[in-house]
Enzyme design. Structure first.
Site, mmCIF file in Angstrom:
data_model
loop_
_atom_site.group_PDB
_atom_site.id
_atom_site.type_symbol
_atom_site.label_atom_id
_atom_site.label_comp_id
_atom_site.label_asym_id
_atom_site.label_seq_id
_atom_site.Cartn_x
_atom_site.Cartn_y
_atom_site.Cartn_z
ATOM 1 N N CYS A 393 0.997 -1.418 -0.145
ATOM 2 C CA CYS A 393 -0.382 0.089 -0.099
ATOM 3 C C CYS A 393 1.335 1.298 0.168
ATOM 4 C CB CYS A 393 -0.715 0.255 0.891
ATOM 5 S SG CYS A 393 -1.685 0.953 1.739
ATOM 6 N N CYS A 396 0.438 3.436 3.422
ATOM 7 C CA CYS A 396 0.592 2.863 3.871
ATOM 8 C C CYS A 396 2.491 2.803 3.972
ATOM 9 C CB CYS A 396 0.829 1.417 4.369
ATOM 10 S SG CYS A 396 -0.967 1.409 4.401
#
Length: 469
Positions: A393, A396
């Site tokens: 991600c 993230c």
């Protein structure tokens, strides 16, 4: 990016969360849910291990004094832009691809970005200058040297500084790096979870936390639950204070991330609005003592330990920022001056904290053994910073890289006390201690994340208490 020790609980959507709590309310005794606040926070109180501080002192200091000032600083142009390369390949295993969820995406700054506008123009101007001089300074002597001499001095400084770094600095030098506006790309729940997320944290805990492979972590989904995990904490308590502190820092960082994801959760997504806010159910699933087999409150205590470490670093680095030659340069003279005044005010506030962590207890034994352990500490943390390039991600990955670099910078500060004390004696061309703009931005934003987590815990305490009424 989920807690690997708790991954078996999180293969569900937001609606599934509600179903789980409905079942708990329906089939479990009333006392189970009536003590929700107790089960999350019963052990998050009193003195912290390996410290002379307590949870209540931190809550009061952070939430009433430091948090508001810090948020104001982090919204300024100097601190909102972070340079990052989100396209580095994973160095440890074959990447299975990136997260395709909408909320995993990151929008970098571009010269024509209407969202950033003049802010990015100032940032671009600053970044061109900063790429030459590491930290923007009013030191006119540096500009008198030839380009060749200046580059040689920067290489010299970079070589000397490398020995003190706890993180890789590939992003600072990479032509593929881009500046990201952190205010336009906030850390929040993205839906990134499952085996890919678990693999990241498993690699960190199993291979980079000084843990023997024979010792199994509680709630590890790859280990059958046979009640063998009491020995885990016997092992942890048996570690030297340095390795125990390392584990608690990683655990605290992980807990902080999980607090953020619970506090900024997608509550509503339809054609006319997307609403984010605190999800009590998600918070309970991550930290409730019974739902995490006693682990959740321990993780939250480690968050407070991490707060103390980073707060201590801010107090120690004050002399570096007090130098008149150092400016937080963005090209906006008046605002730059105000930002430095606000920064110094914040650092003096951090220094005034009454119960600081005593870093002299670390690496205080035999010098040869202490130096080896310190080097192991650095290499292991650098390895963790490289693992962030394996996060699928992008959102993230961005915040994971920033927060690991911020913690690494805090550790660099704590282990450079003599160099910081010698700043007033060293030359302005080759100071005894340095921080790049990248490290400065990461340091304060990472601490901003920890400070926000402590503040969010107060909100979750209130929300959980309302459940009991």
């Amino acid at each position: 990016y989920e807690h690997p020790c708790f991954i078996q609980h999180i293969y569900y959507s937001g609606k599934m969360n509600l179903l789980i709590l409905f079942i708990l309310f329906t089939f479990l005794p009333g006392s189970f849910m009536s003590s929700a606040i107790h089960r999350c926070f019963c052990k998050v109180t009193g003195s912290l291990d390996d410290c002379a501080c307590d949870v209540e002192t931190i809550d009061s200091f952070n939430n009433r004094k430091l948090f508001p000032q810090l948020q104001k600083l982090l919204s300024s142009d100097y601190f909102r832009f972070y340079k990052v390369n989100l396209n580095n390949p994973c160095p440890f295993w074959t990447d299975s691809g990136h997260c395709g969820l909408r909320d995993c995406a990151v929008k970098p700054c571009t010269p024509v970005s209407s969202e950033v506008g003049m802010l990015f123009d100032a940032c671009a101007y600053f970044c061109t200058w900063a790429s030459l001089s590491r930290v923007v300074s009013a030191d006119s002597a540096f500009a008198l040297y030839s380009d060749e001499t200046r580059l040689a001095l920067l290489d010299w400084n970079r070589y000397d500084d490398e020995a003190d770094r706890f993180c890789m600095h590939d992003d600072e030098d990479s032509p593929d790096s881009q500046y990201v506006d952190l205010l336009l790309n906030p850390e929040r729940y993205t839906g990134y979870k499952g085996l890919e997320a678990w693999k990241i944290w498993n690699s960190i805990y199993e291979e980079n936390c000084f843990k023997p492979y024979s010792v199994k972590r509680p709630l590890d989904p790859l280990v059958s639950n046979r009640g063998e995990f009491v020995g885990f904490y016997q092992w942890l308590e048996g570690l030297c204070v340095e390795k125990r502190a390392f584990f608690r820092l990683v655990s605290g960082l992980h807990a902080s991330i999980n607090v953020h994801l619970s506090a900024r959760y997608m509550l509503d997504d339809n054609w006319y609005e997307r609403r984010w806010g605190p999800n009590v159910t998600e918070f309970q699933l991550r930290f409730d003592e019974e739902l995490t087999k006693g682990e959740g409150p321990k993780w939250l205590r480690n968050l407070y330990f991490l707060y103390l470490i980073e707060l201590r670093a801010l107090a120690k680095v004050l002399p570096f920022f007090e130098r008149p030659s150092l400016h937080l340069y963005t090209g906006q003279t008046q605002q730059d001056r105000k930002n430095k005044e606000l920064l110094l005010e914040l650092l003096h506030m951090a220094k005034s904290f009454p119960l600081h962590f005593d870093e002299t207890t670390l690496f205080a034994g035999d010098k040869k053994e202490a130096d080896k352990l310190k080097n192991d500490f650095k290499l292991t943390f650098k390895n963790i910073s490289r693992i962030m390039d394996c996060v699928g991600c992008f959102k993230c990955r961005l915040w994971g890289k920033l927060q690991t670099q911020g913690l690494g910078t805090a550790l660099k500060i704590l282990f450079s006390e003599k160099q910081i004390e010698a700043l007033h004696q060293s030359s302005s061309i080759k100071p005894s201690f340095q921080l790049s703009r990248q490290e400065i931005v990461a340091l304060f934003n990472a601490f901003g994340r920890i400070s926000t987590s402590i503040r969010e815990l107060e909100n979750f305490r209130l929300l959980l208490s309302e459940l009991n009424q």
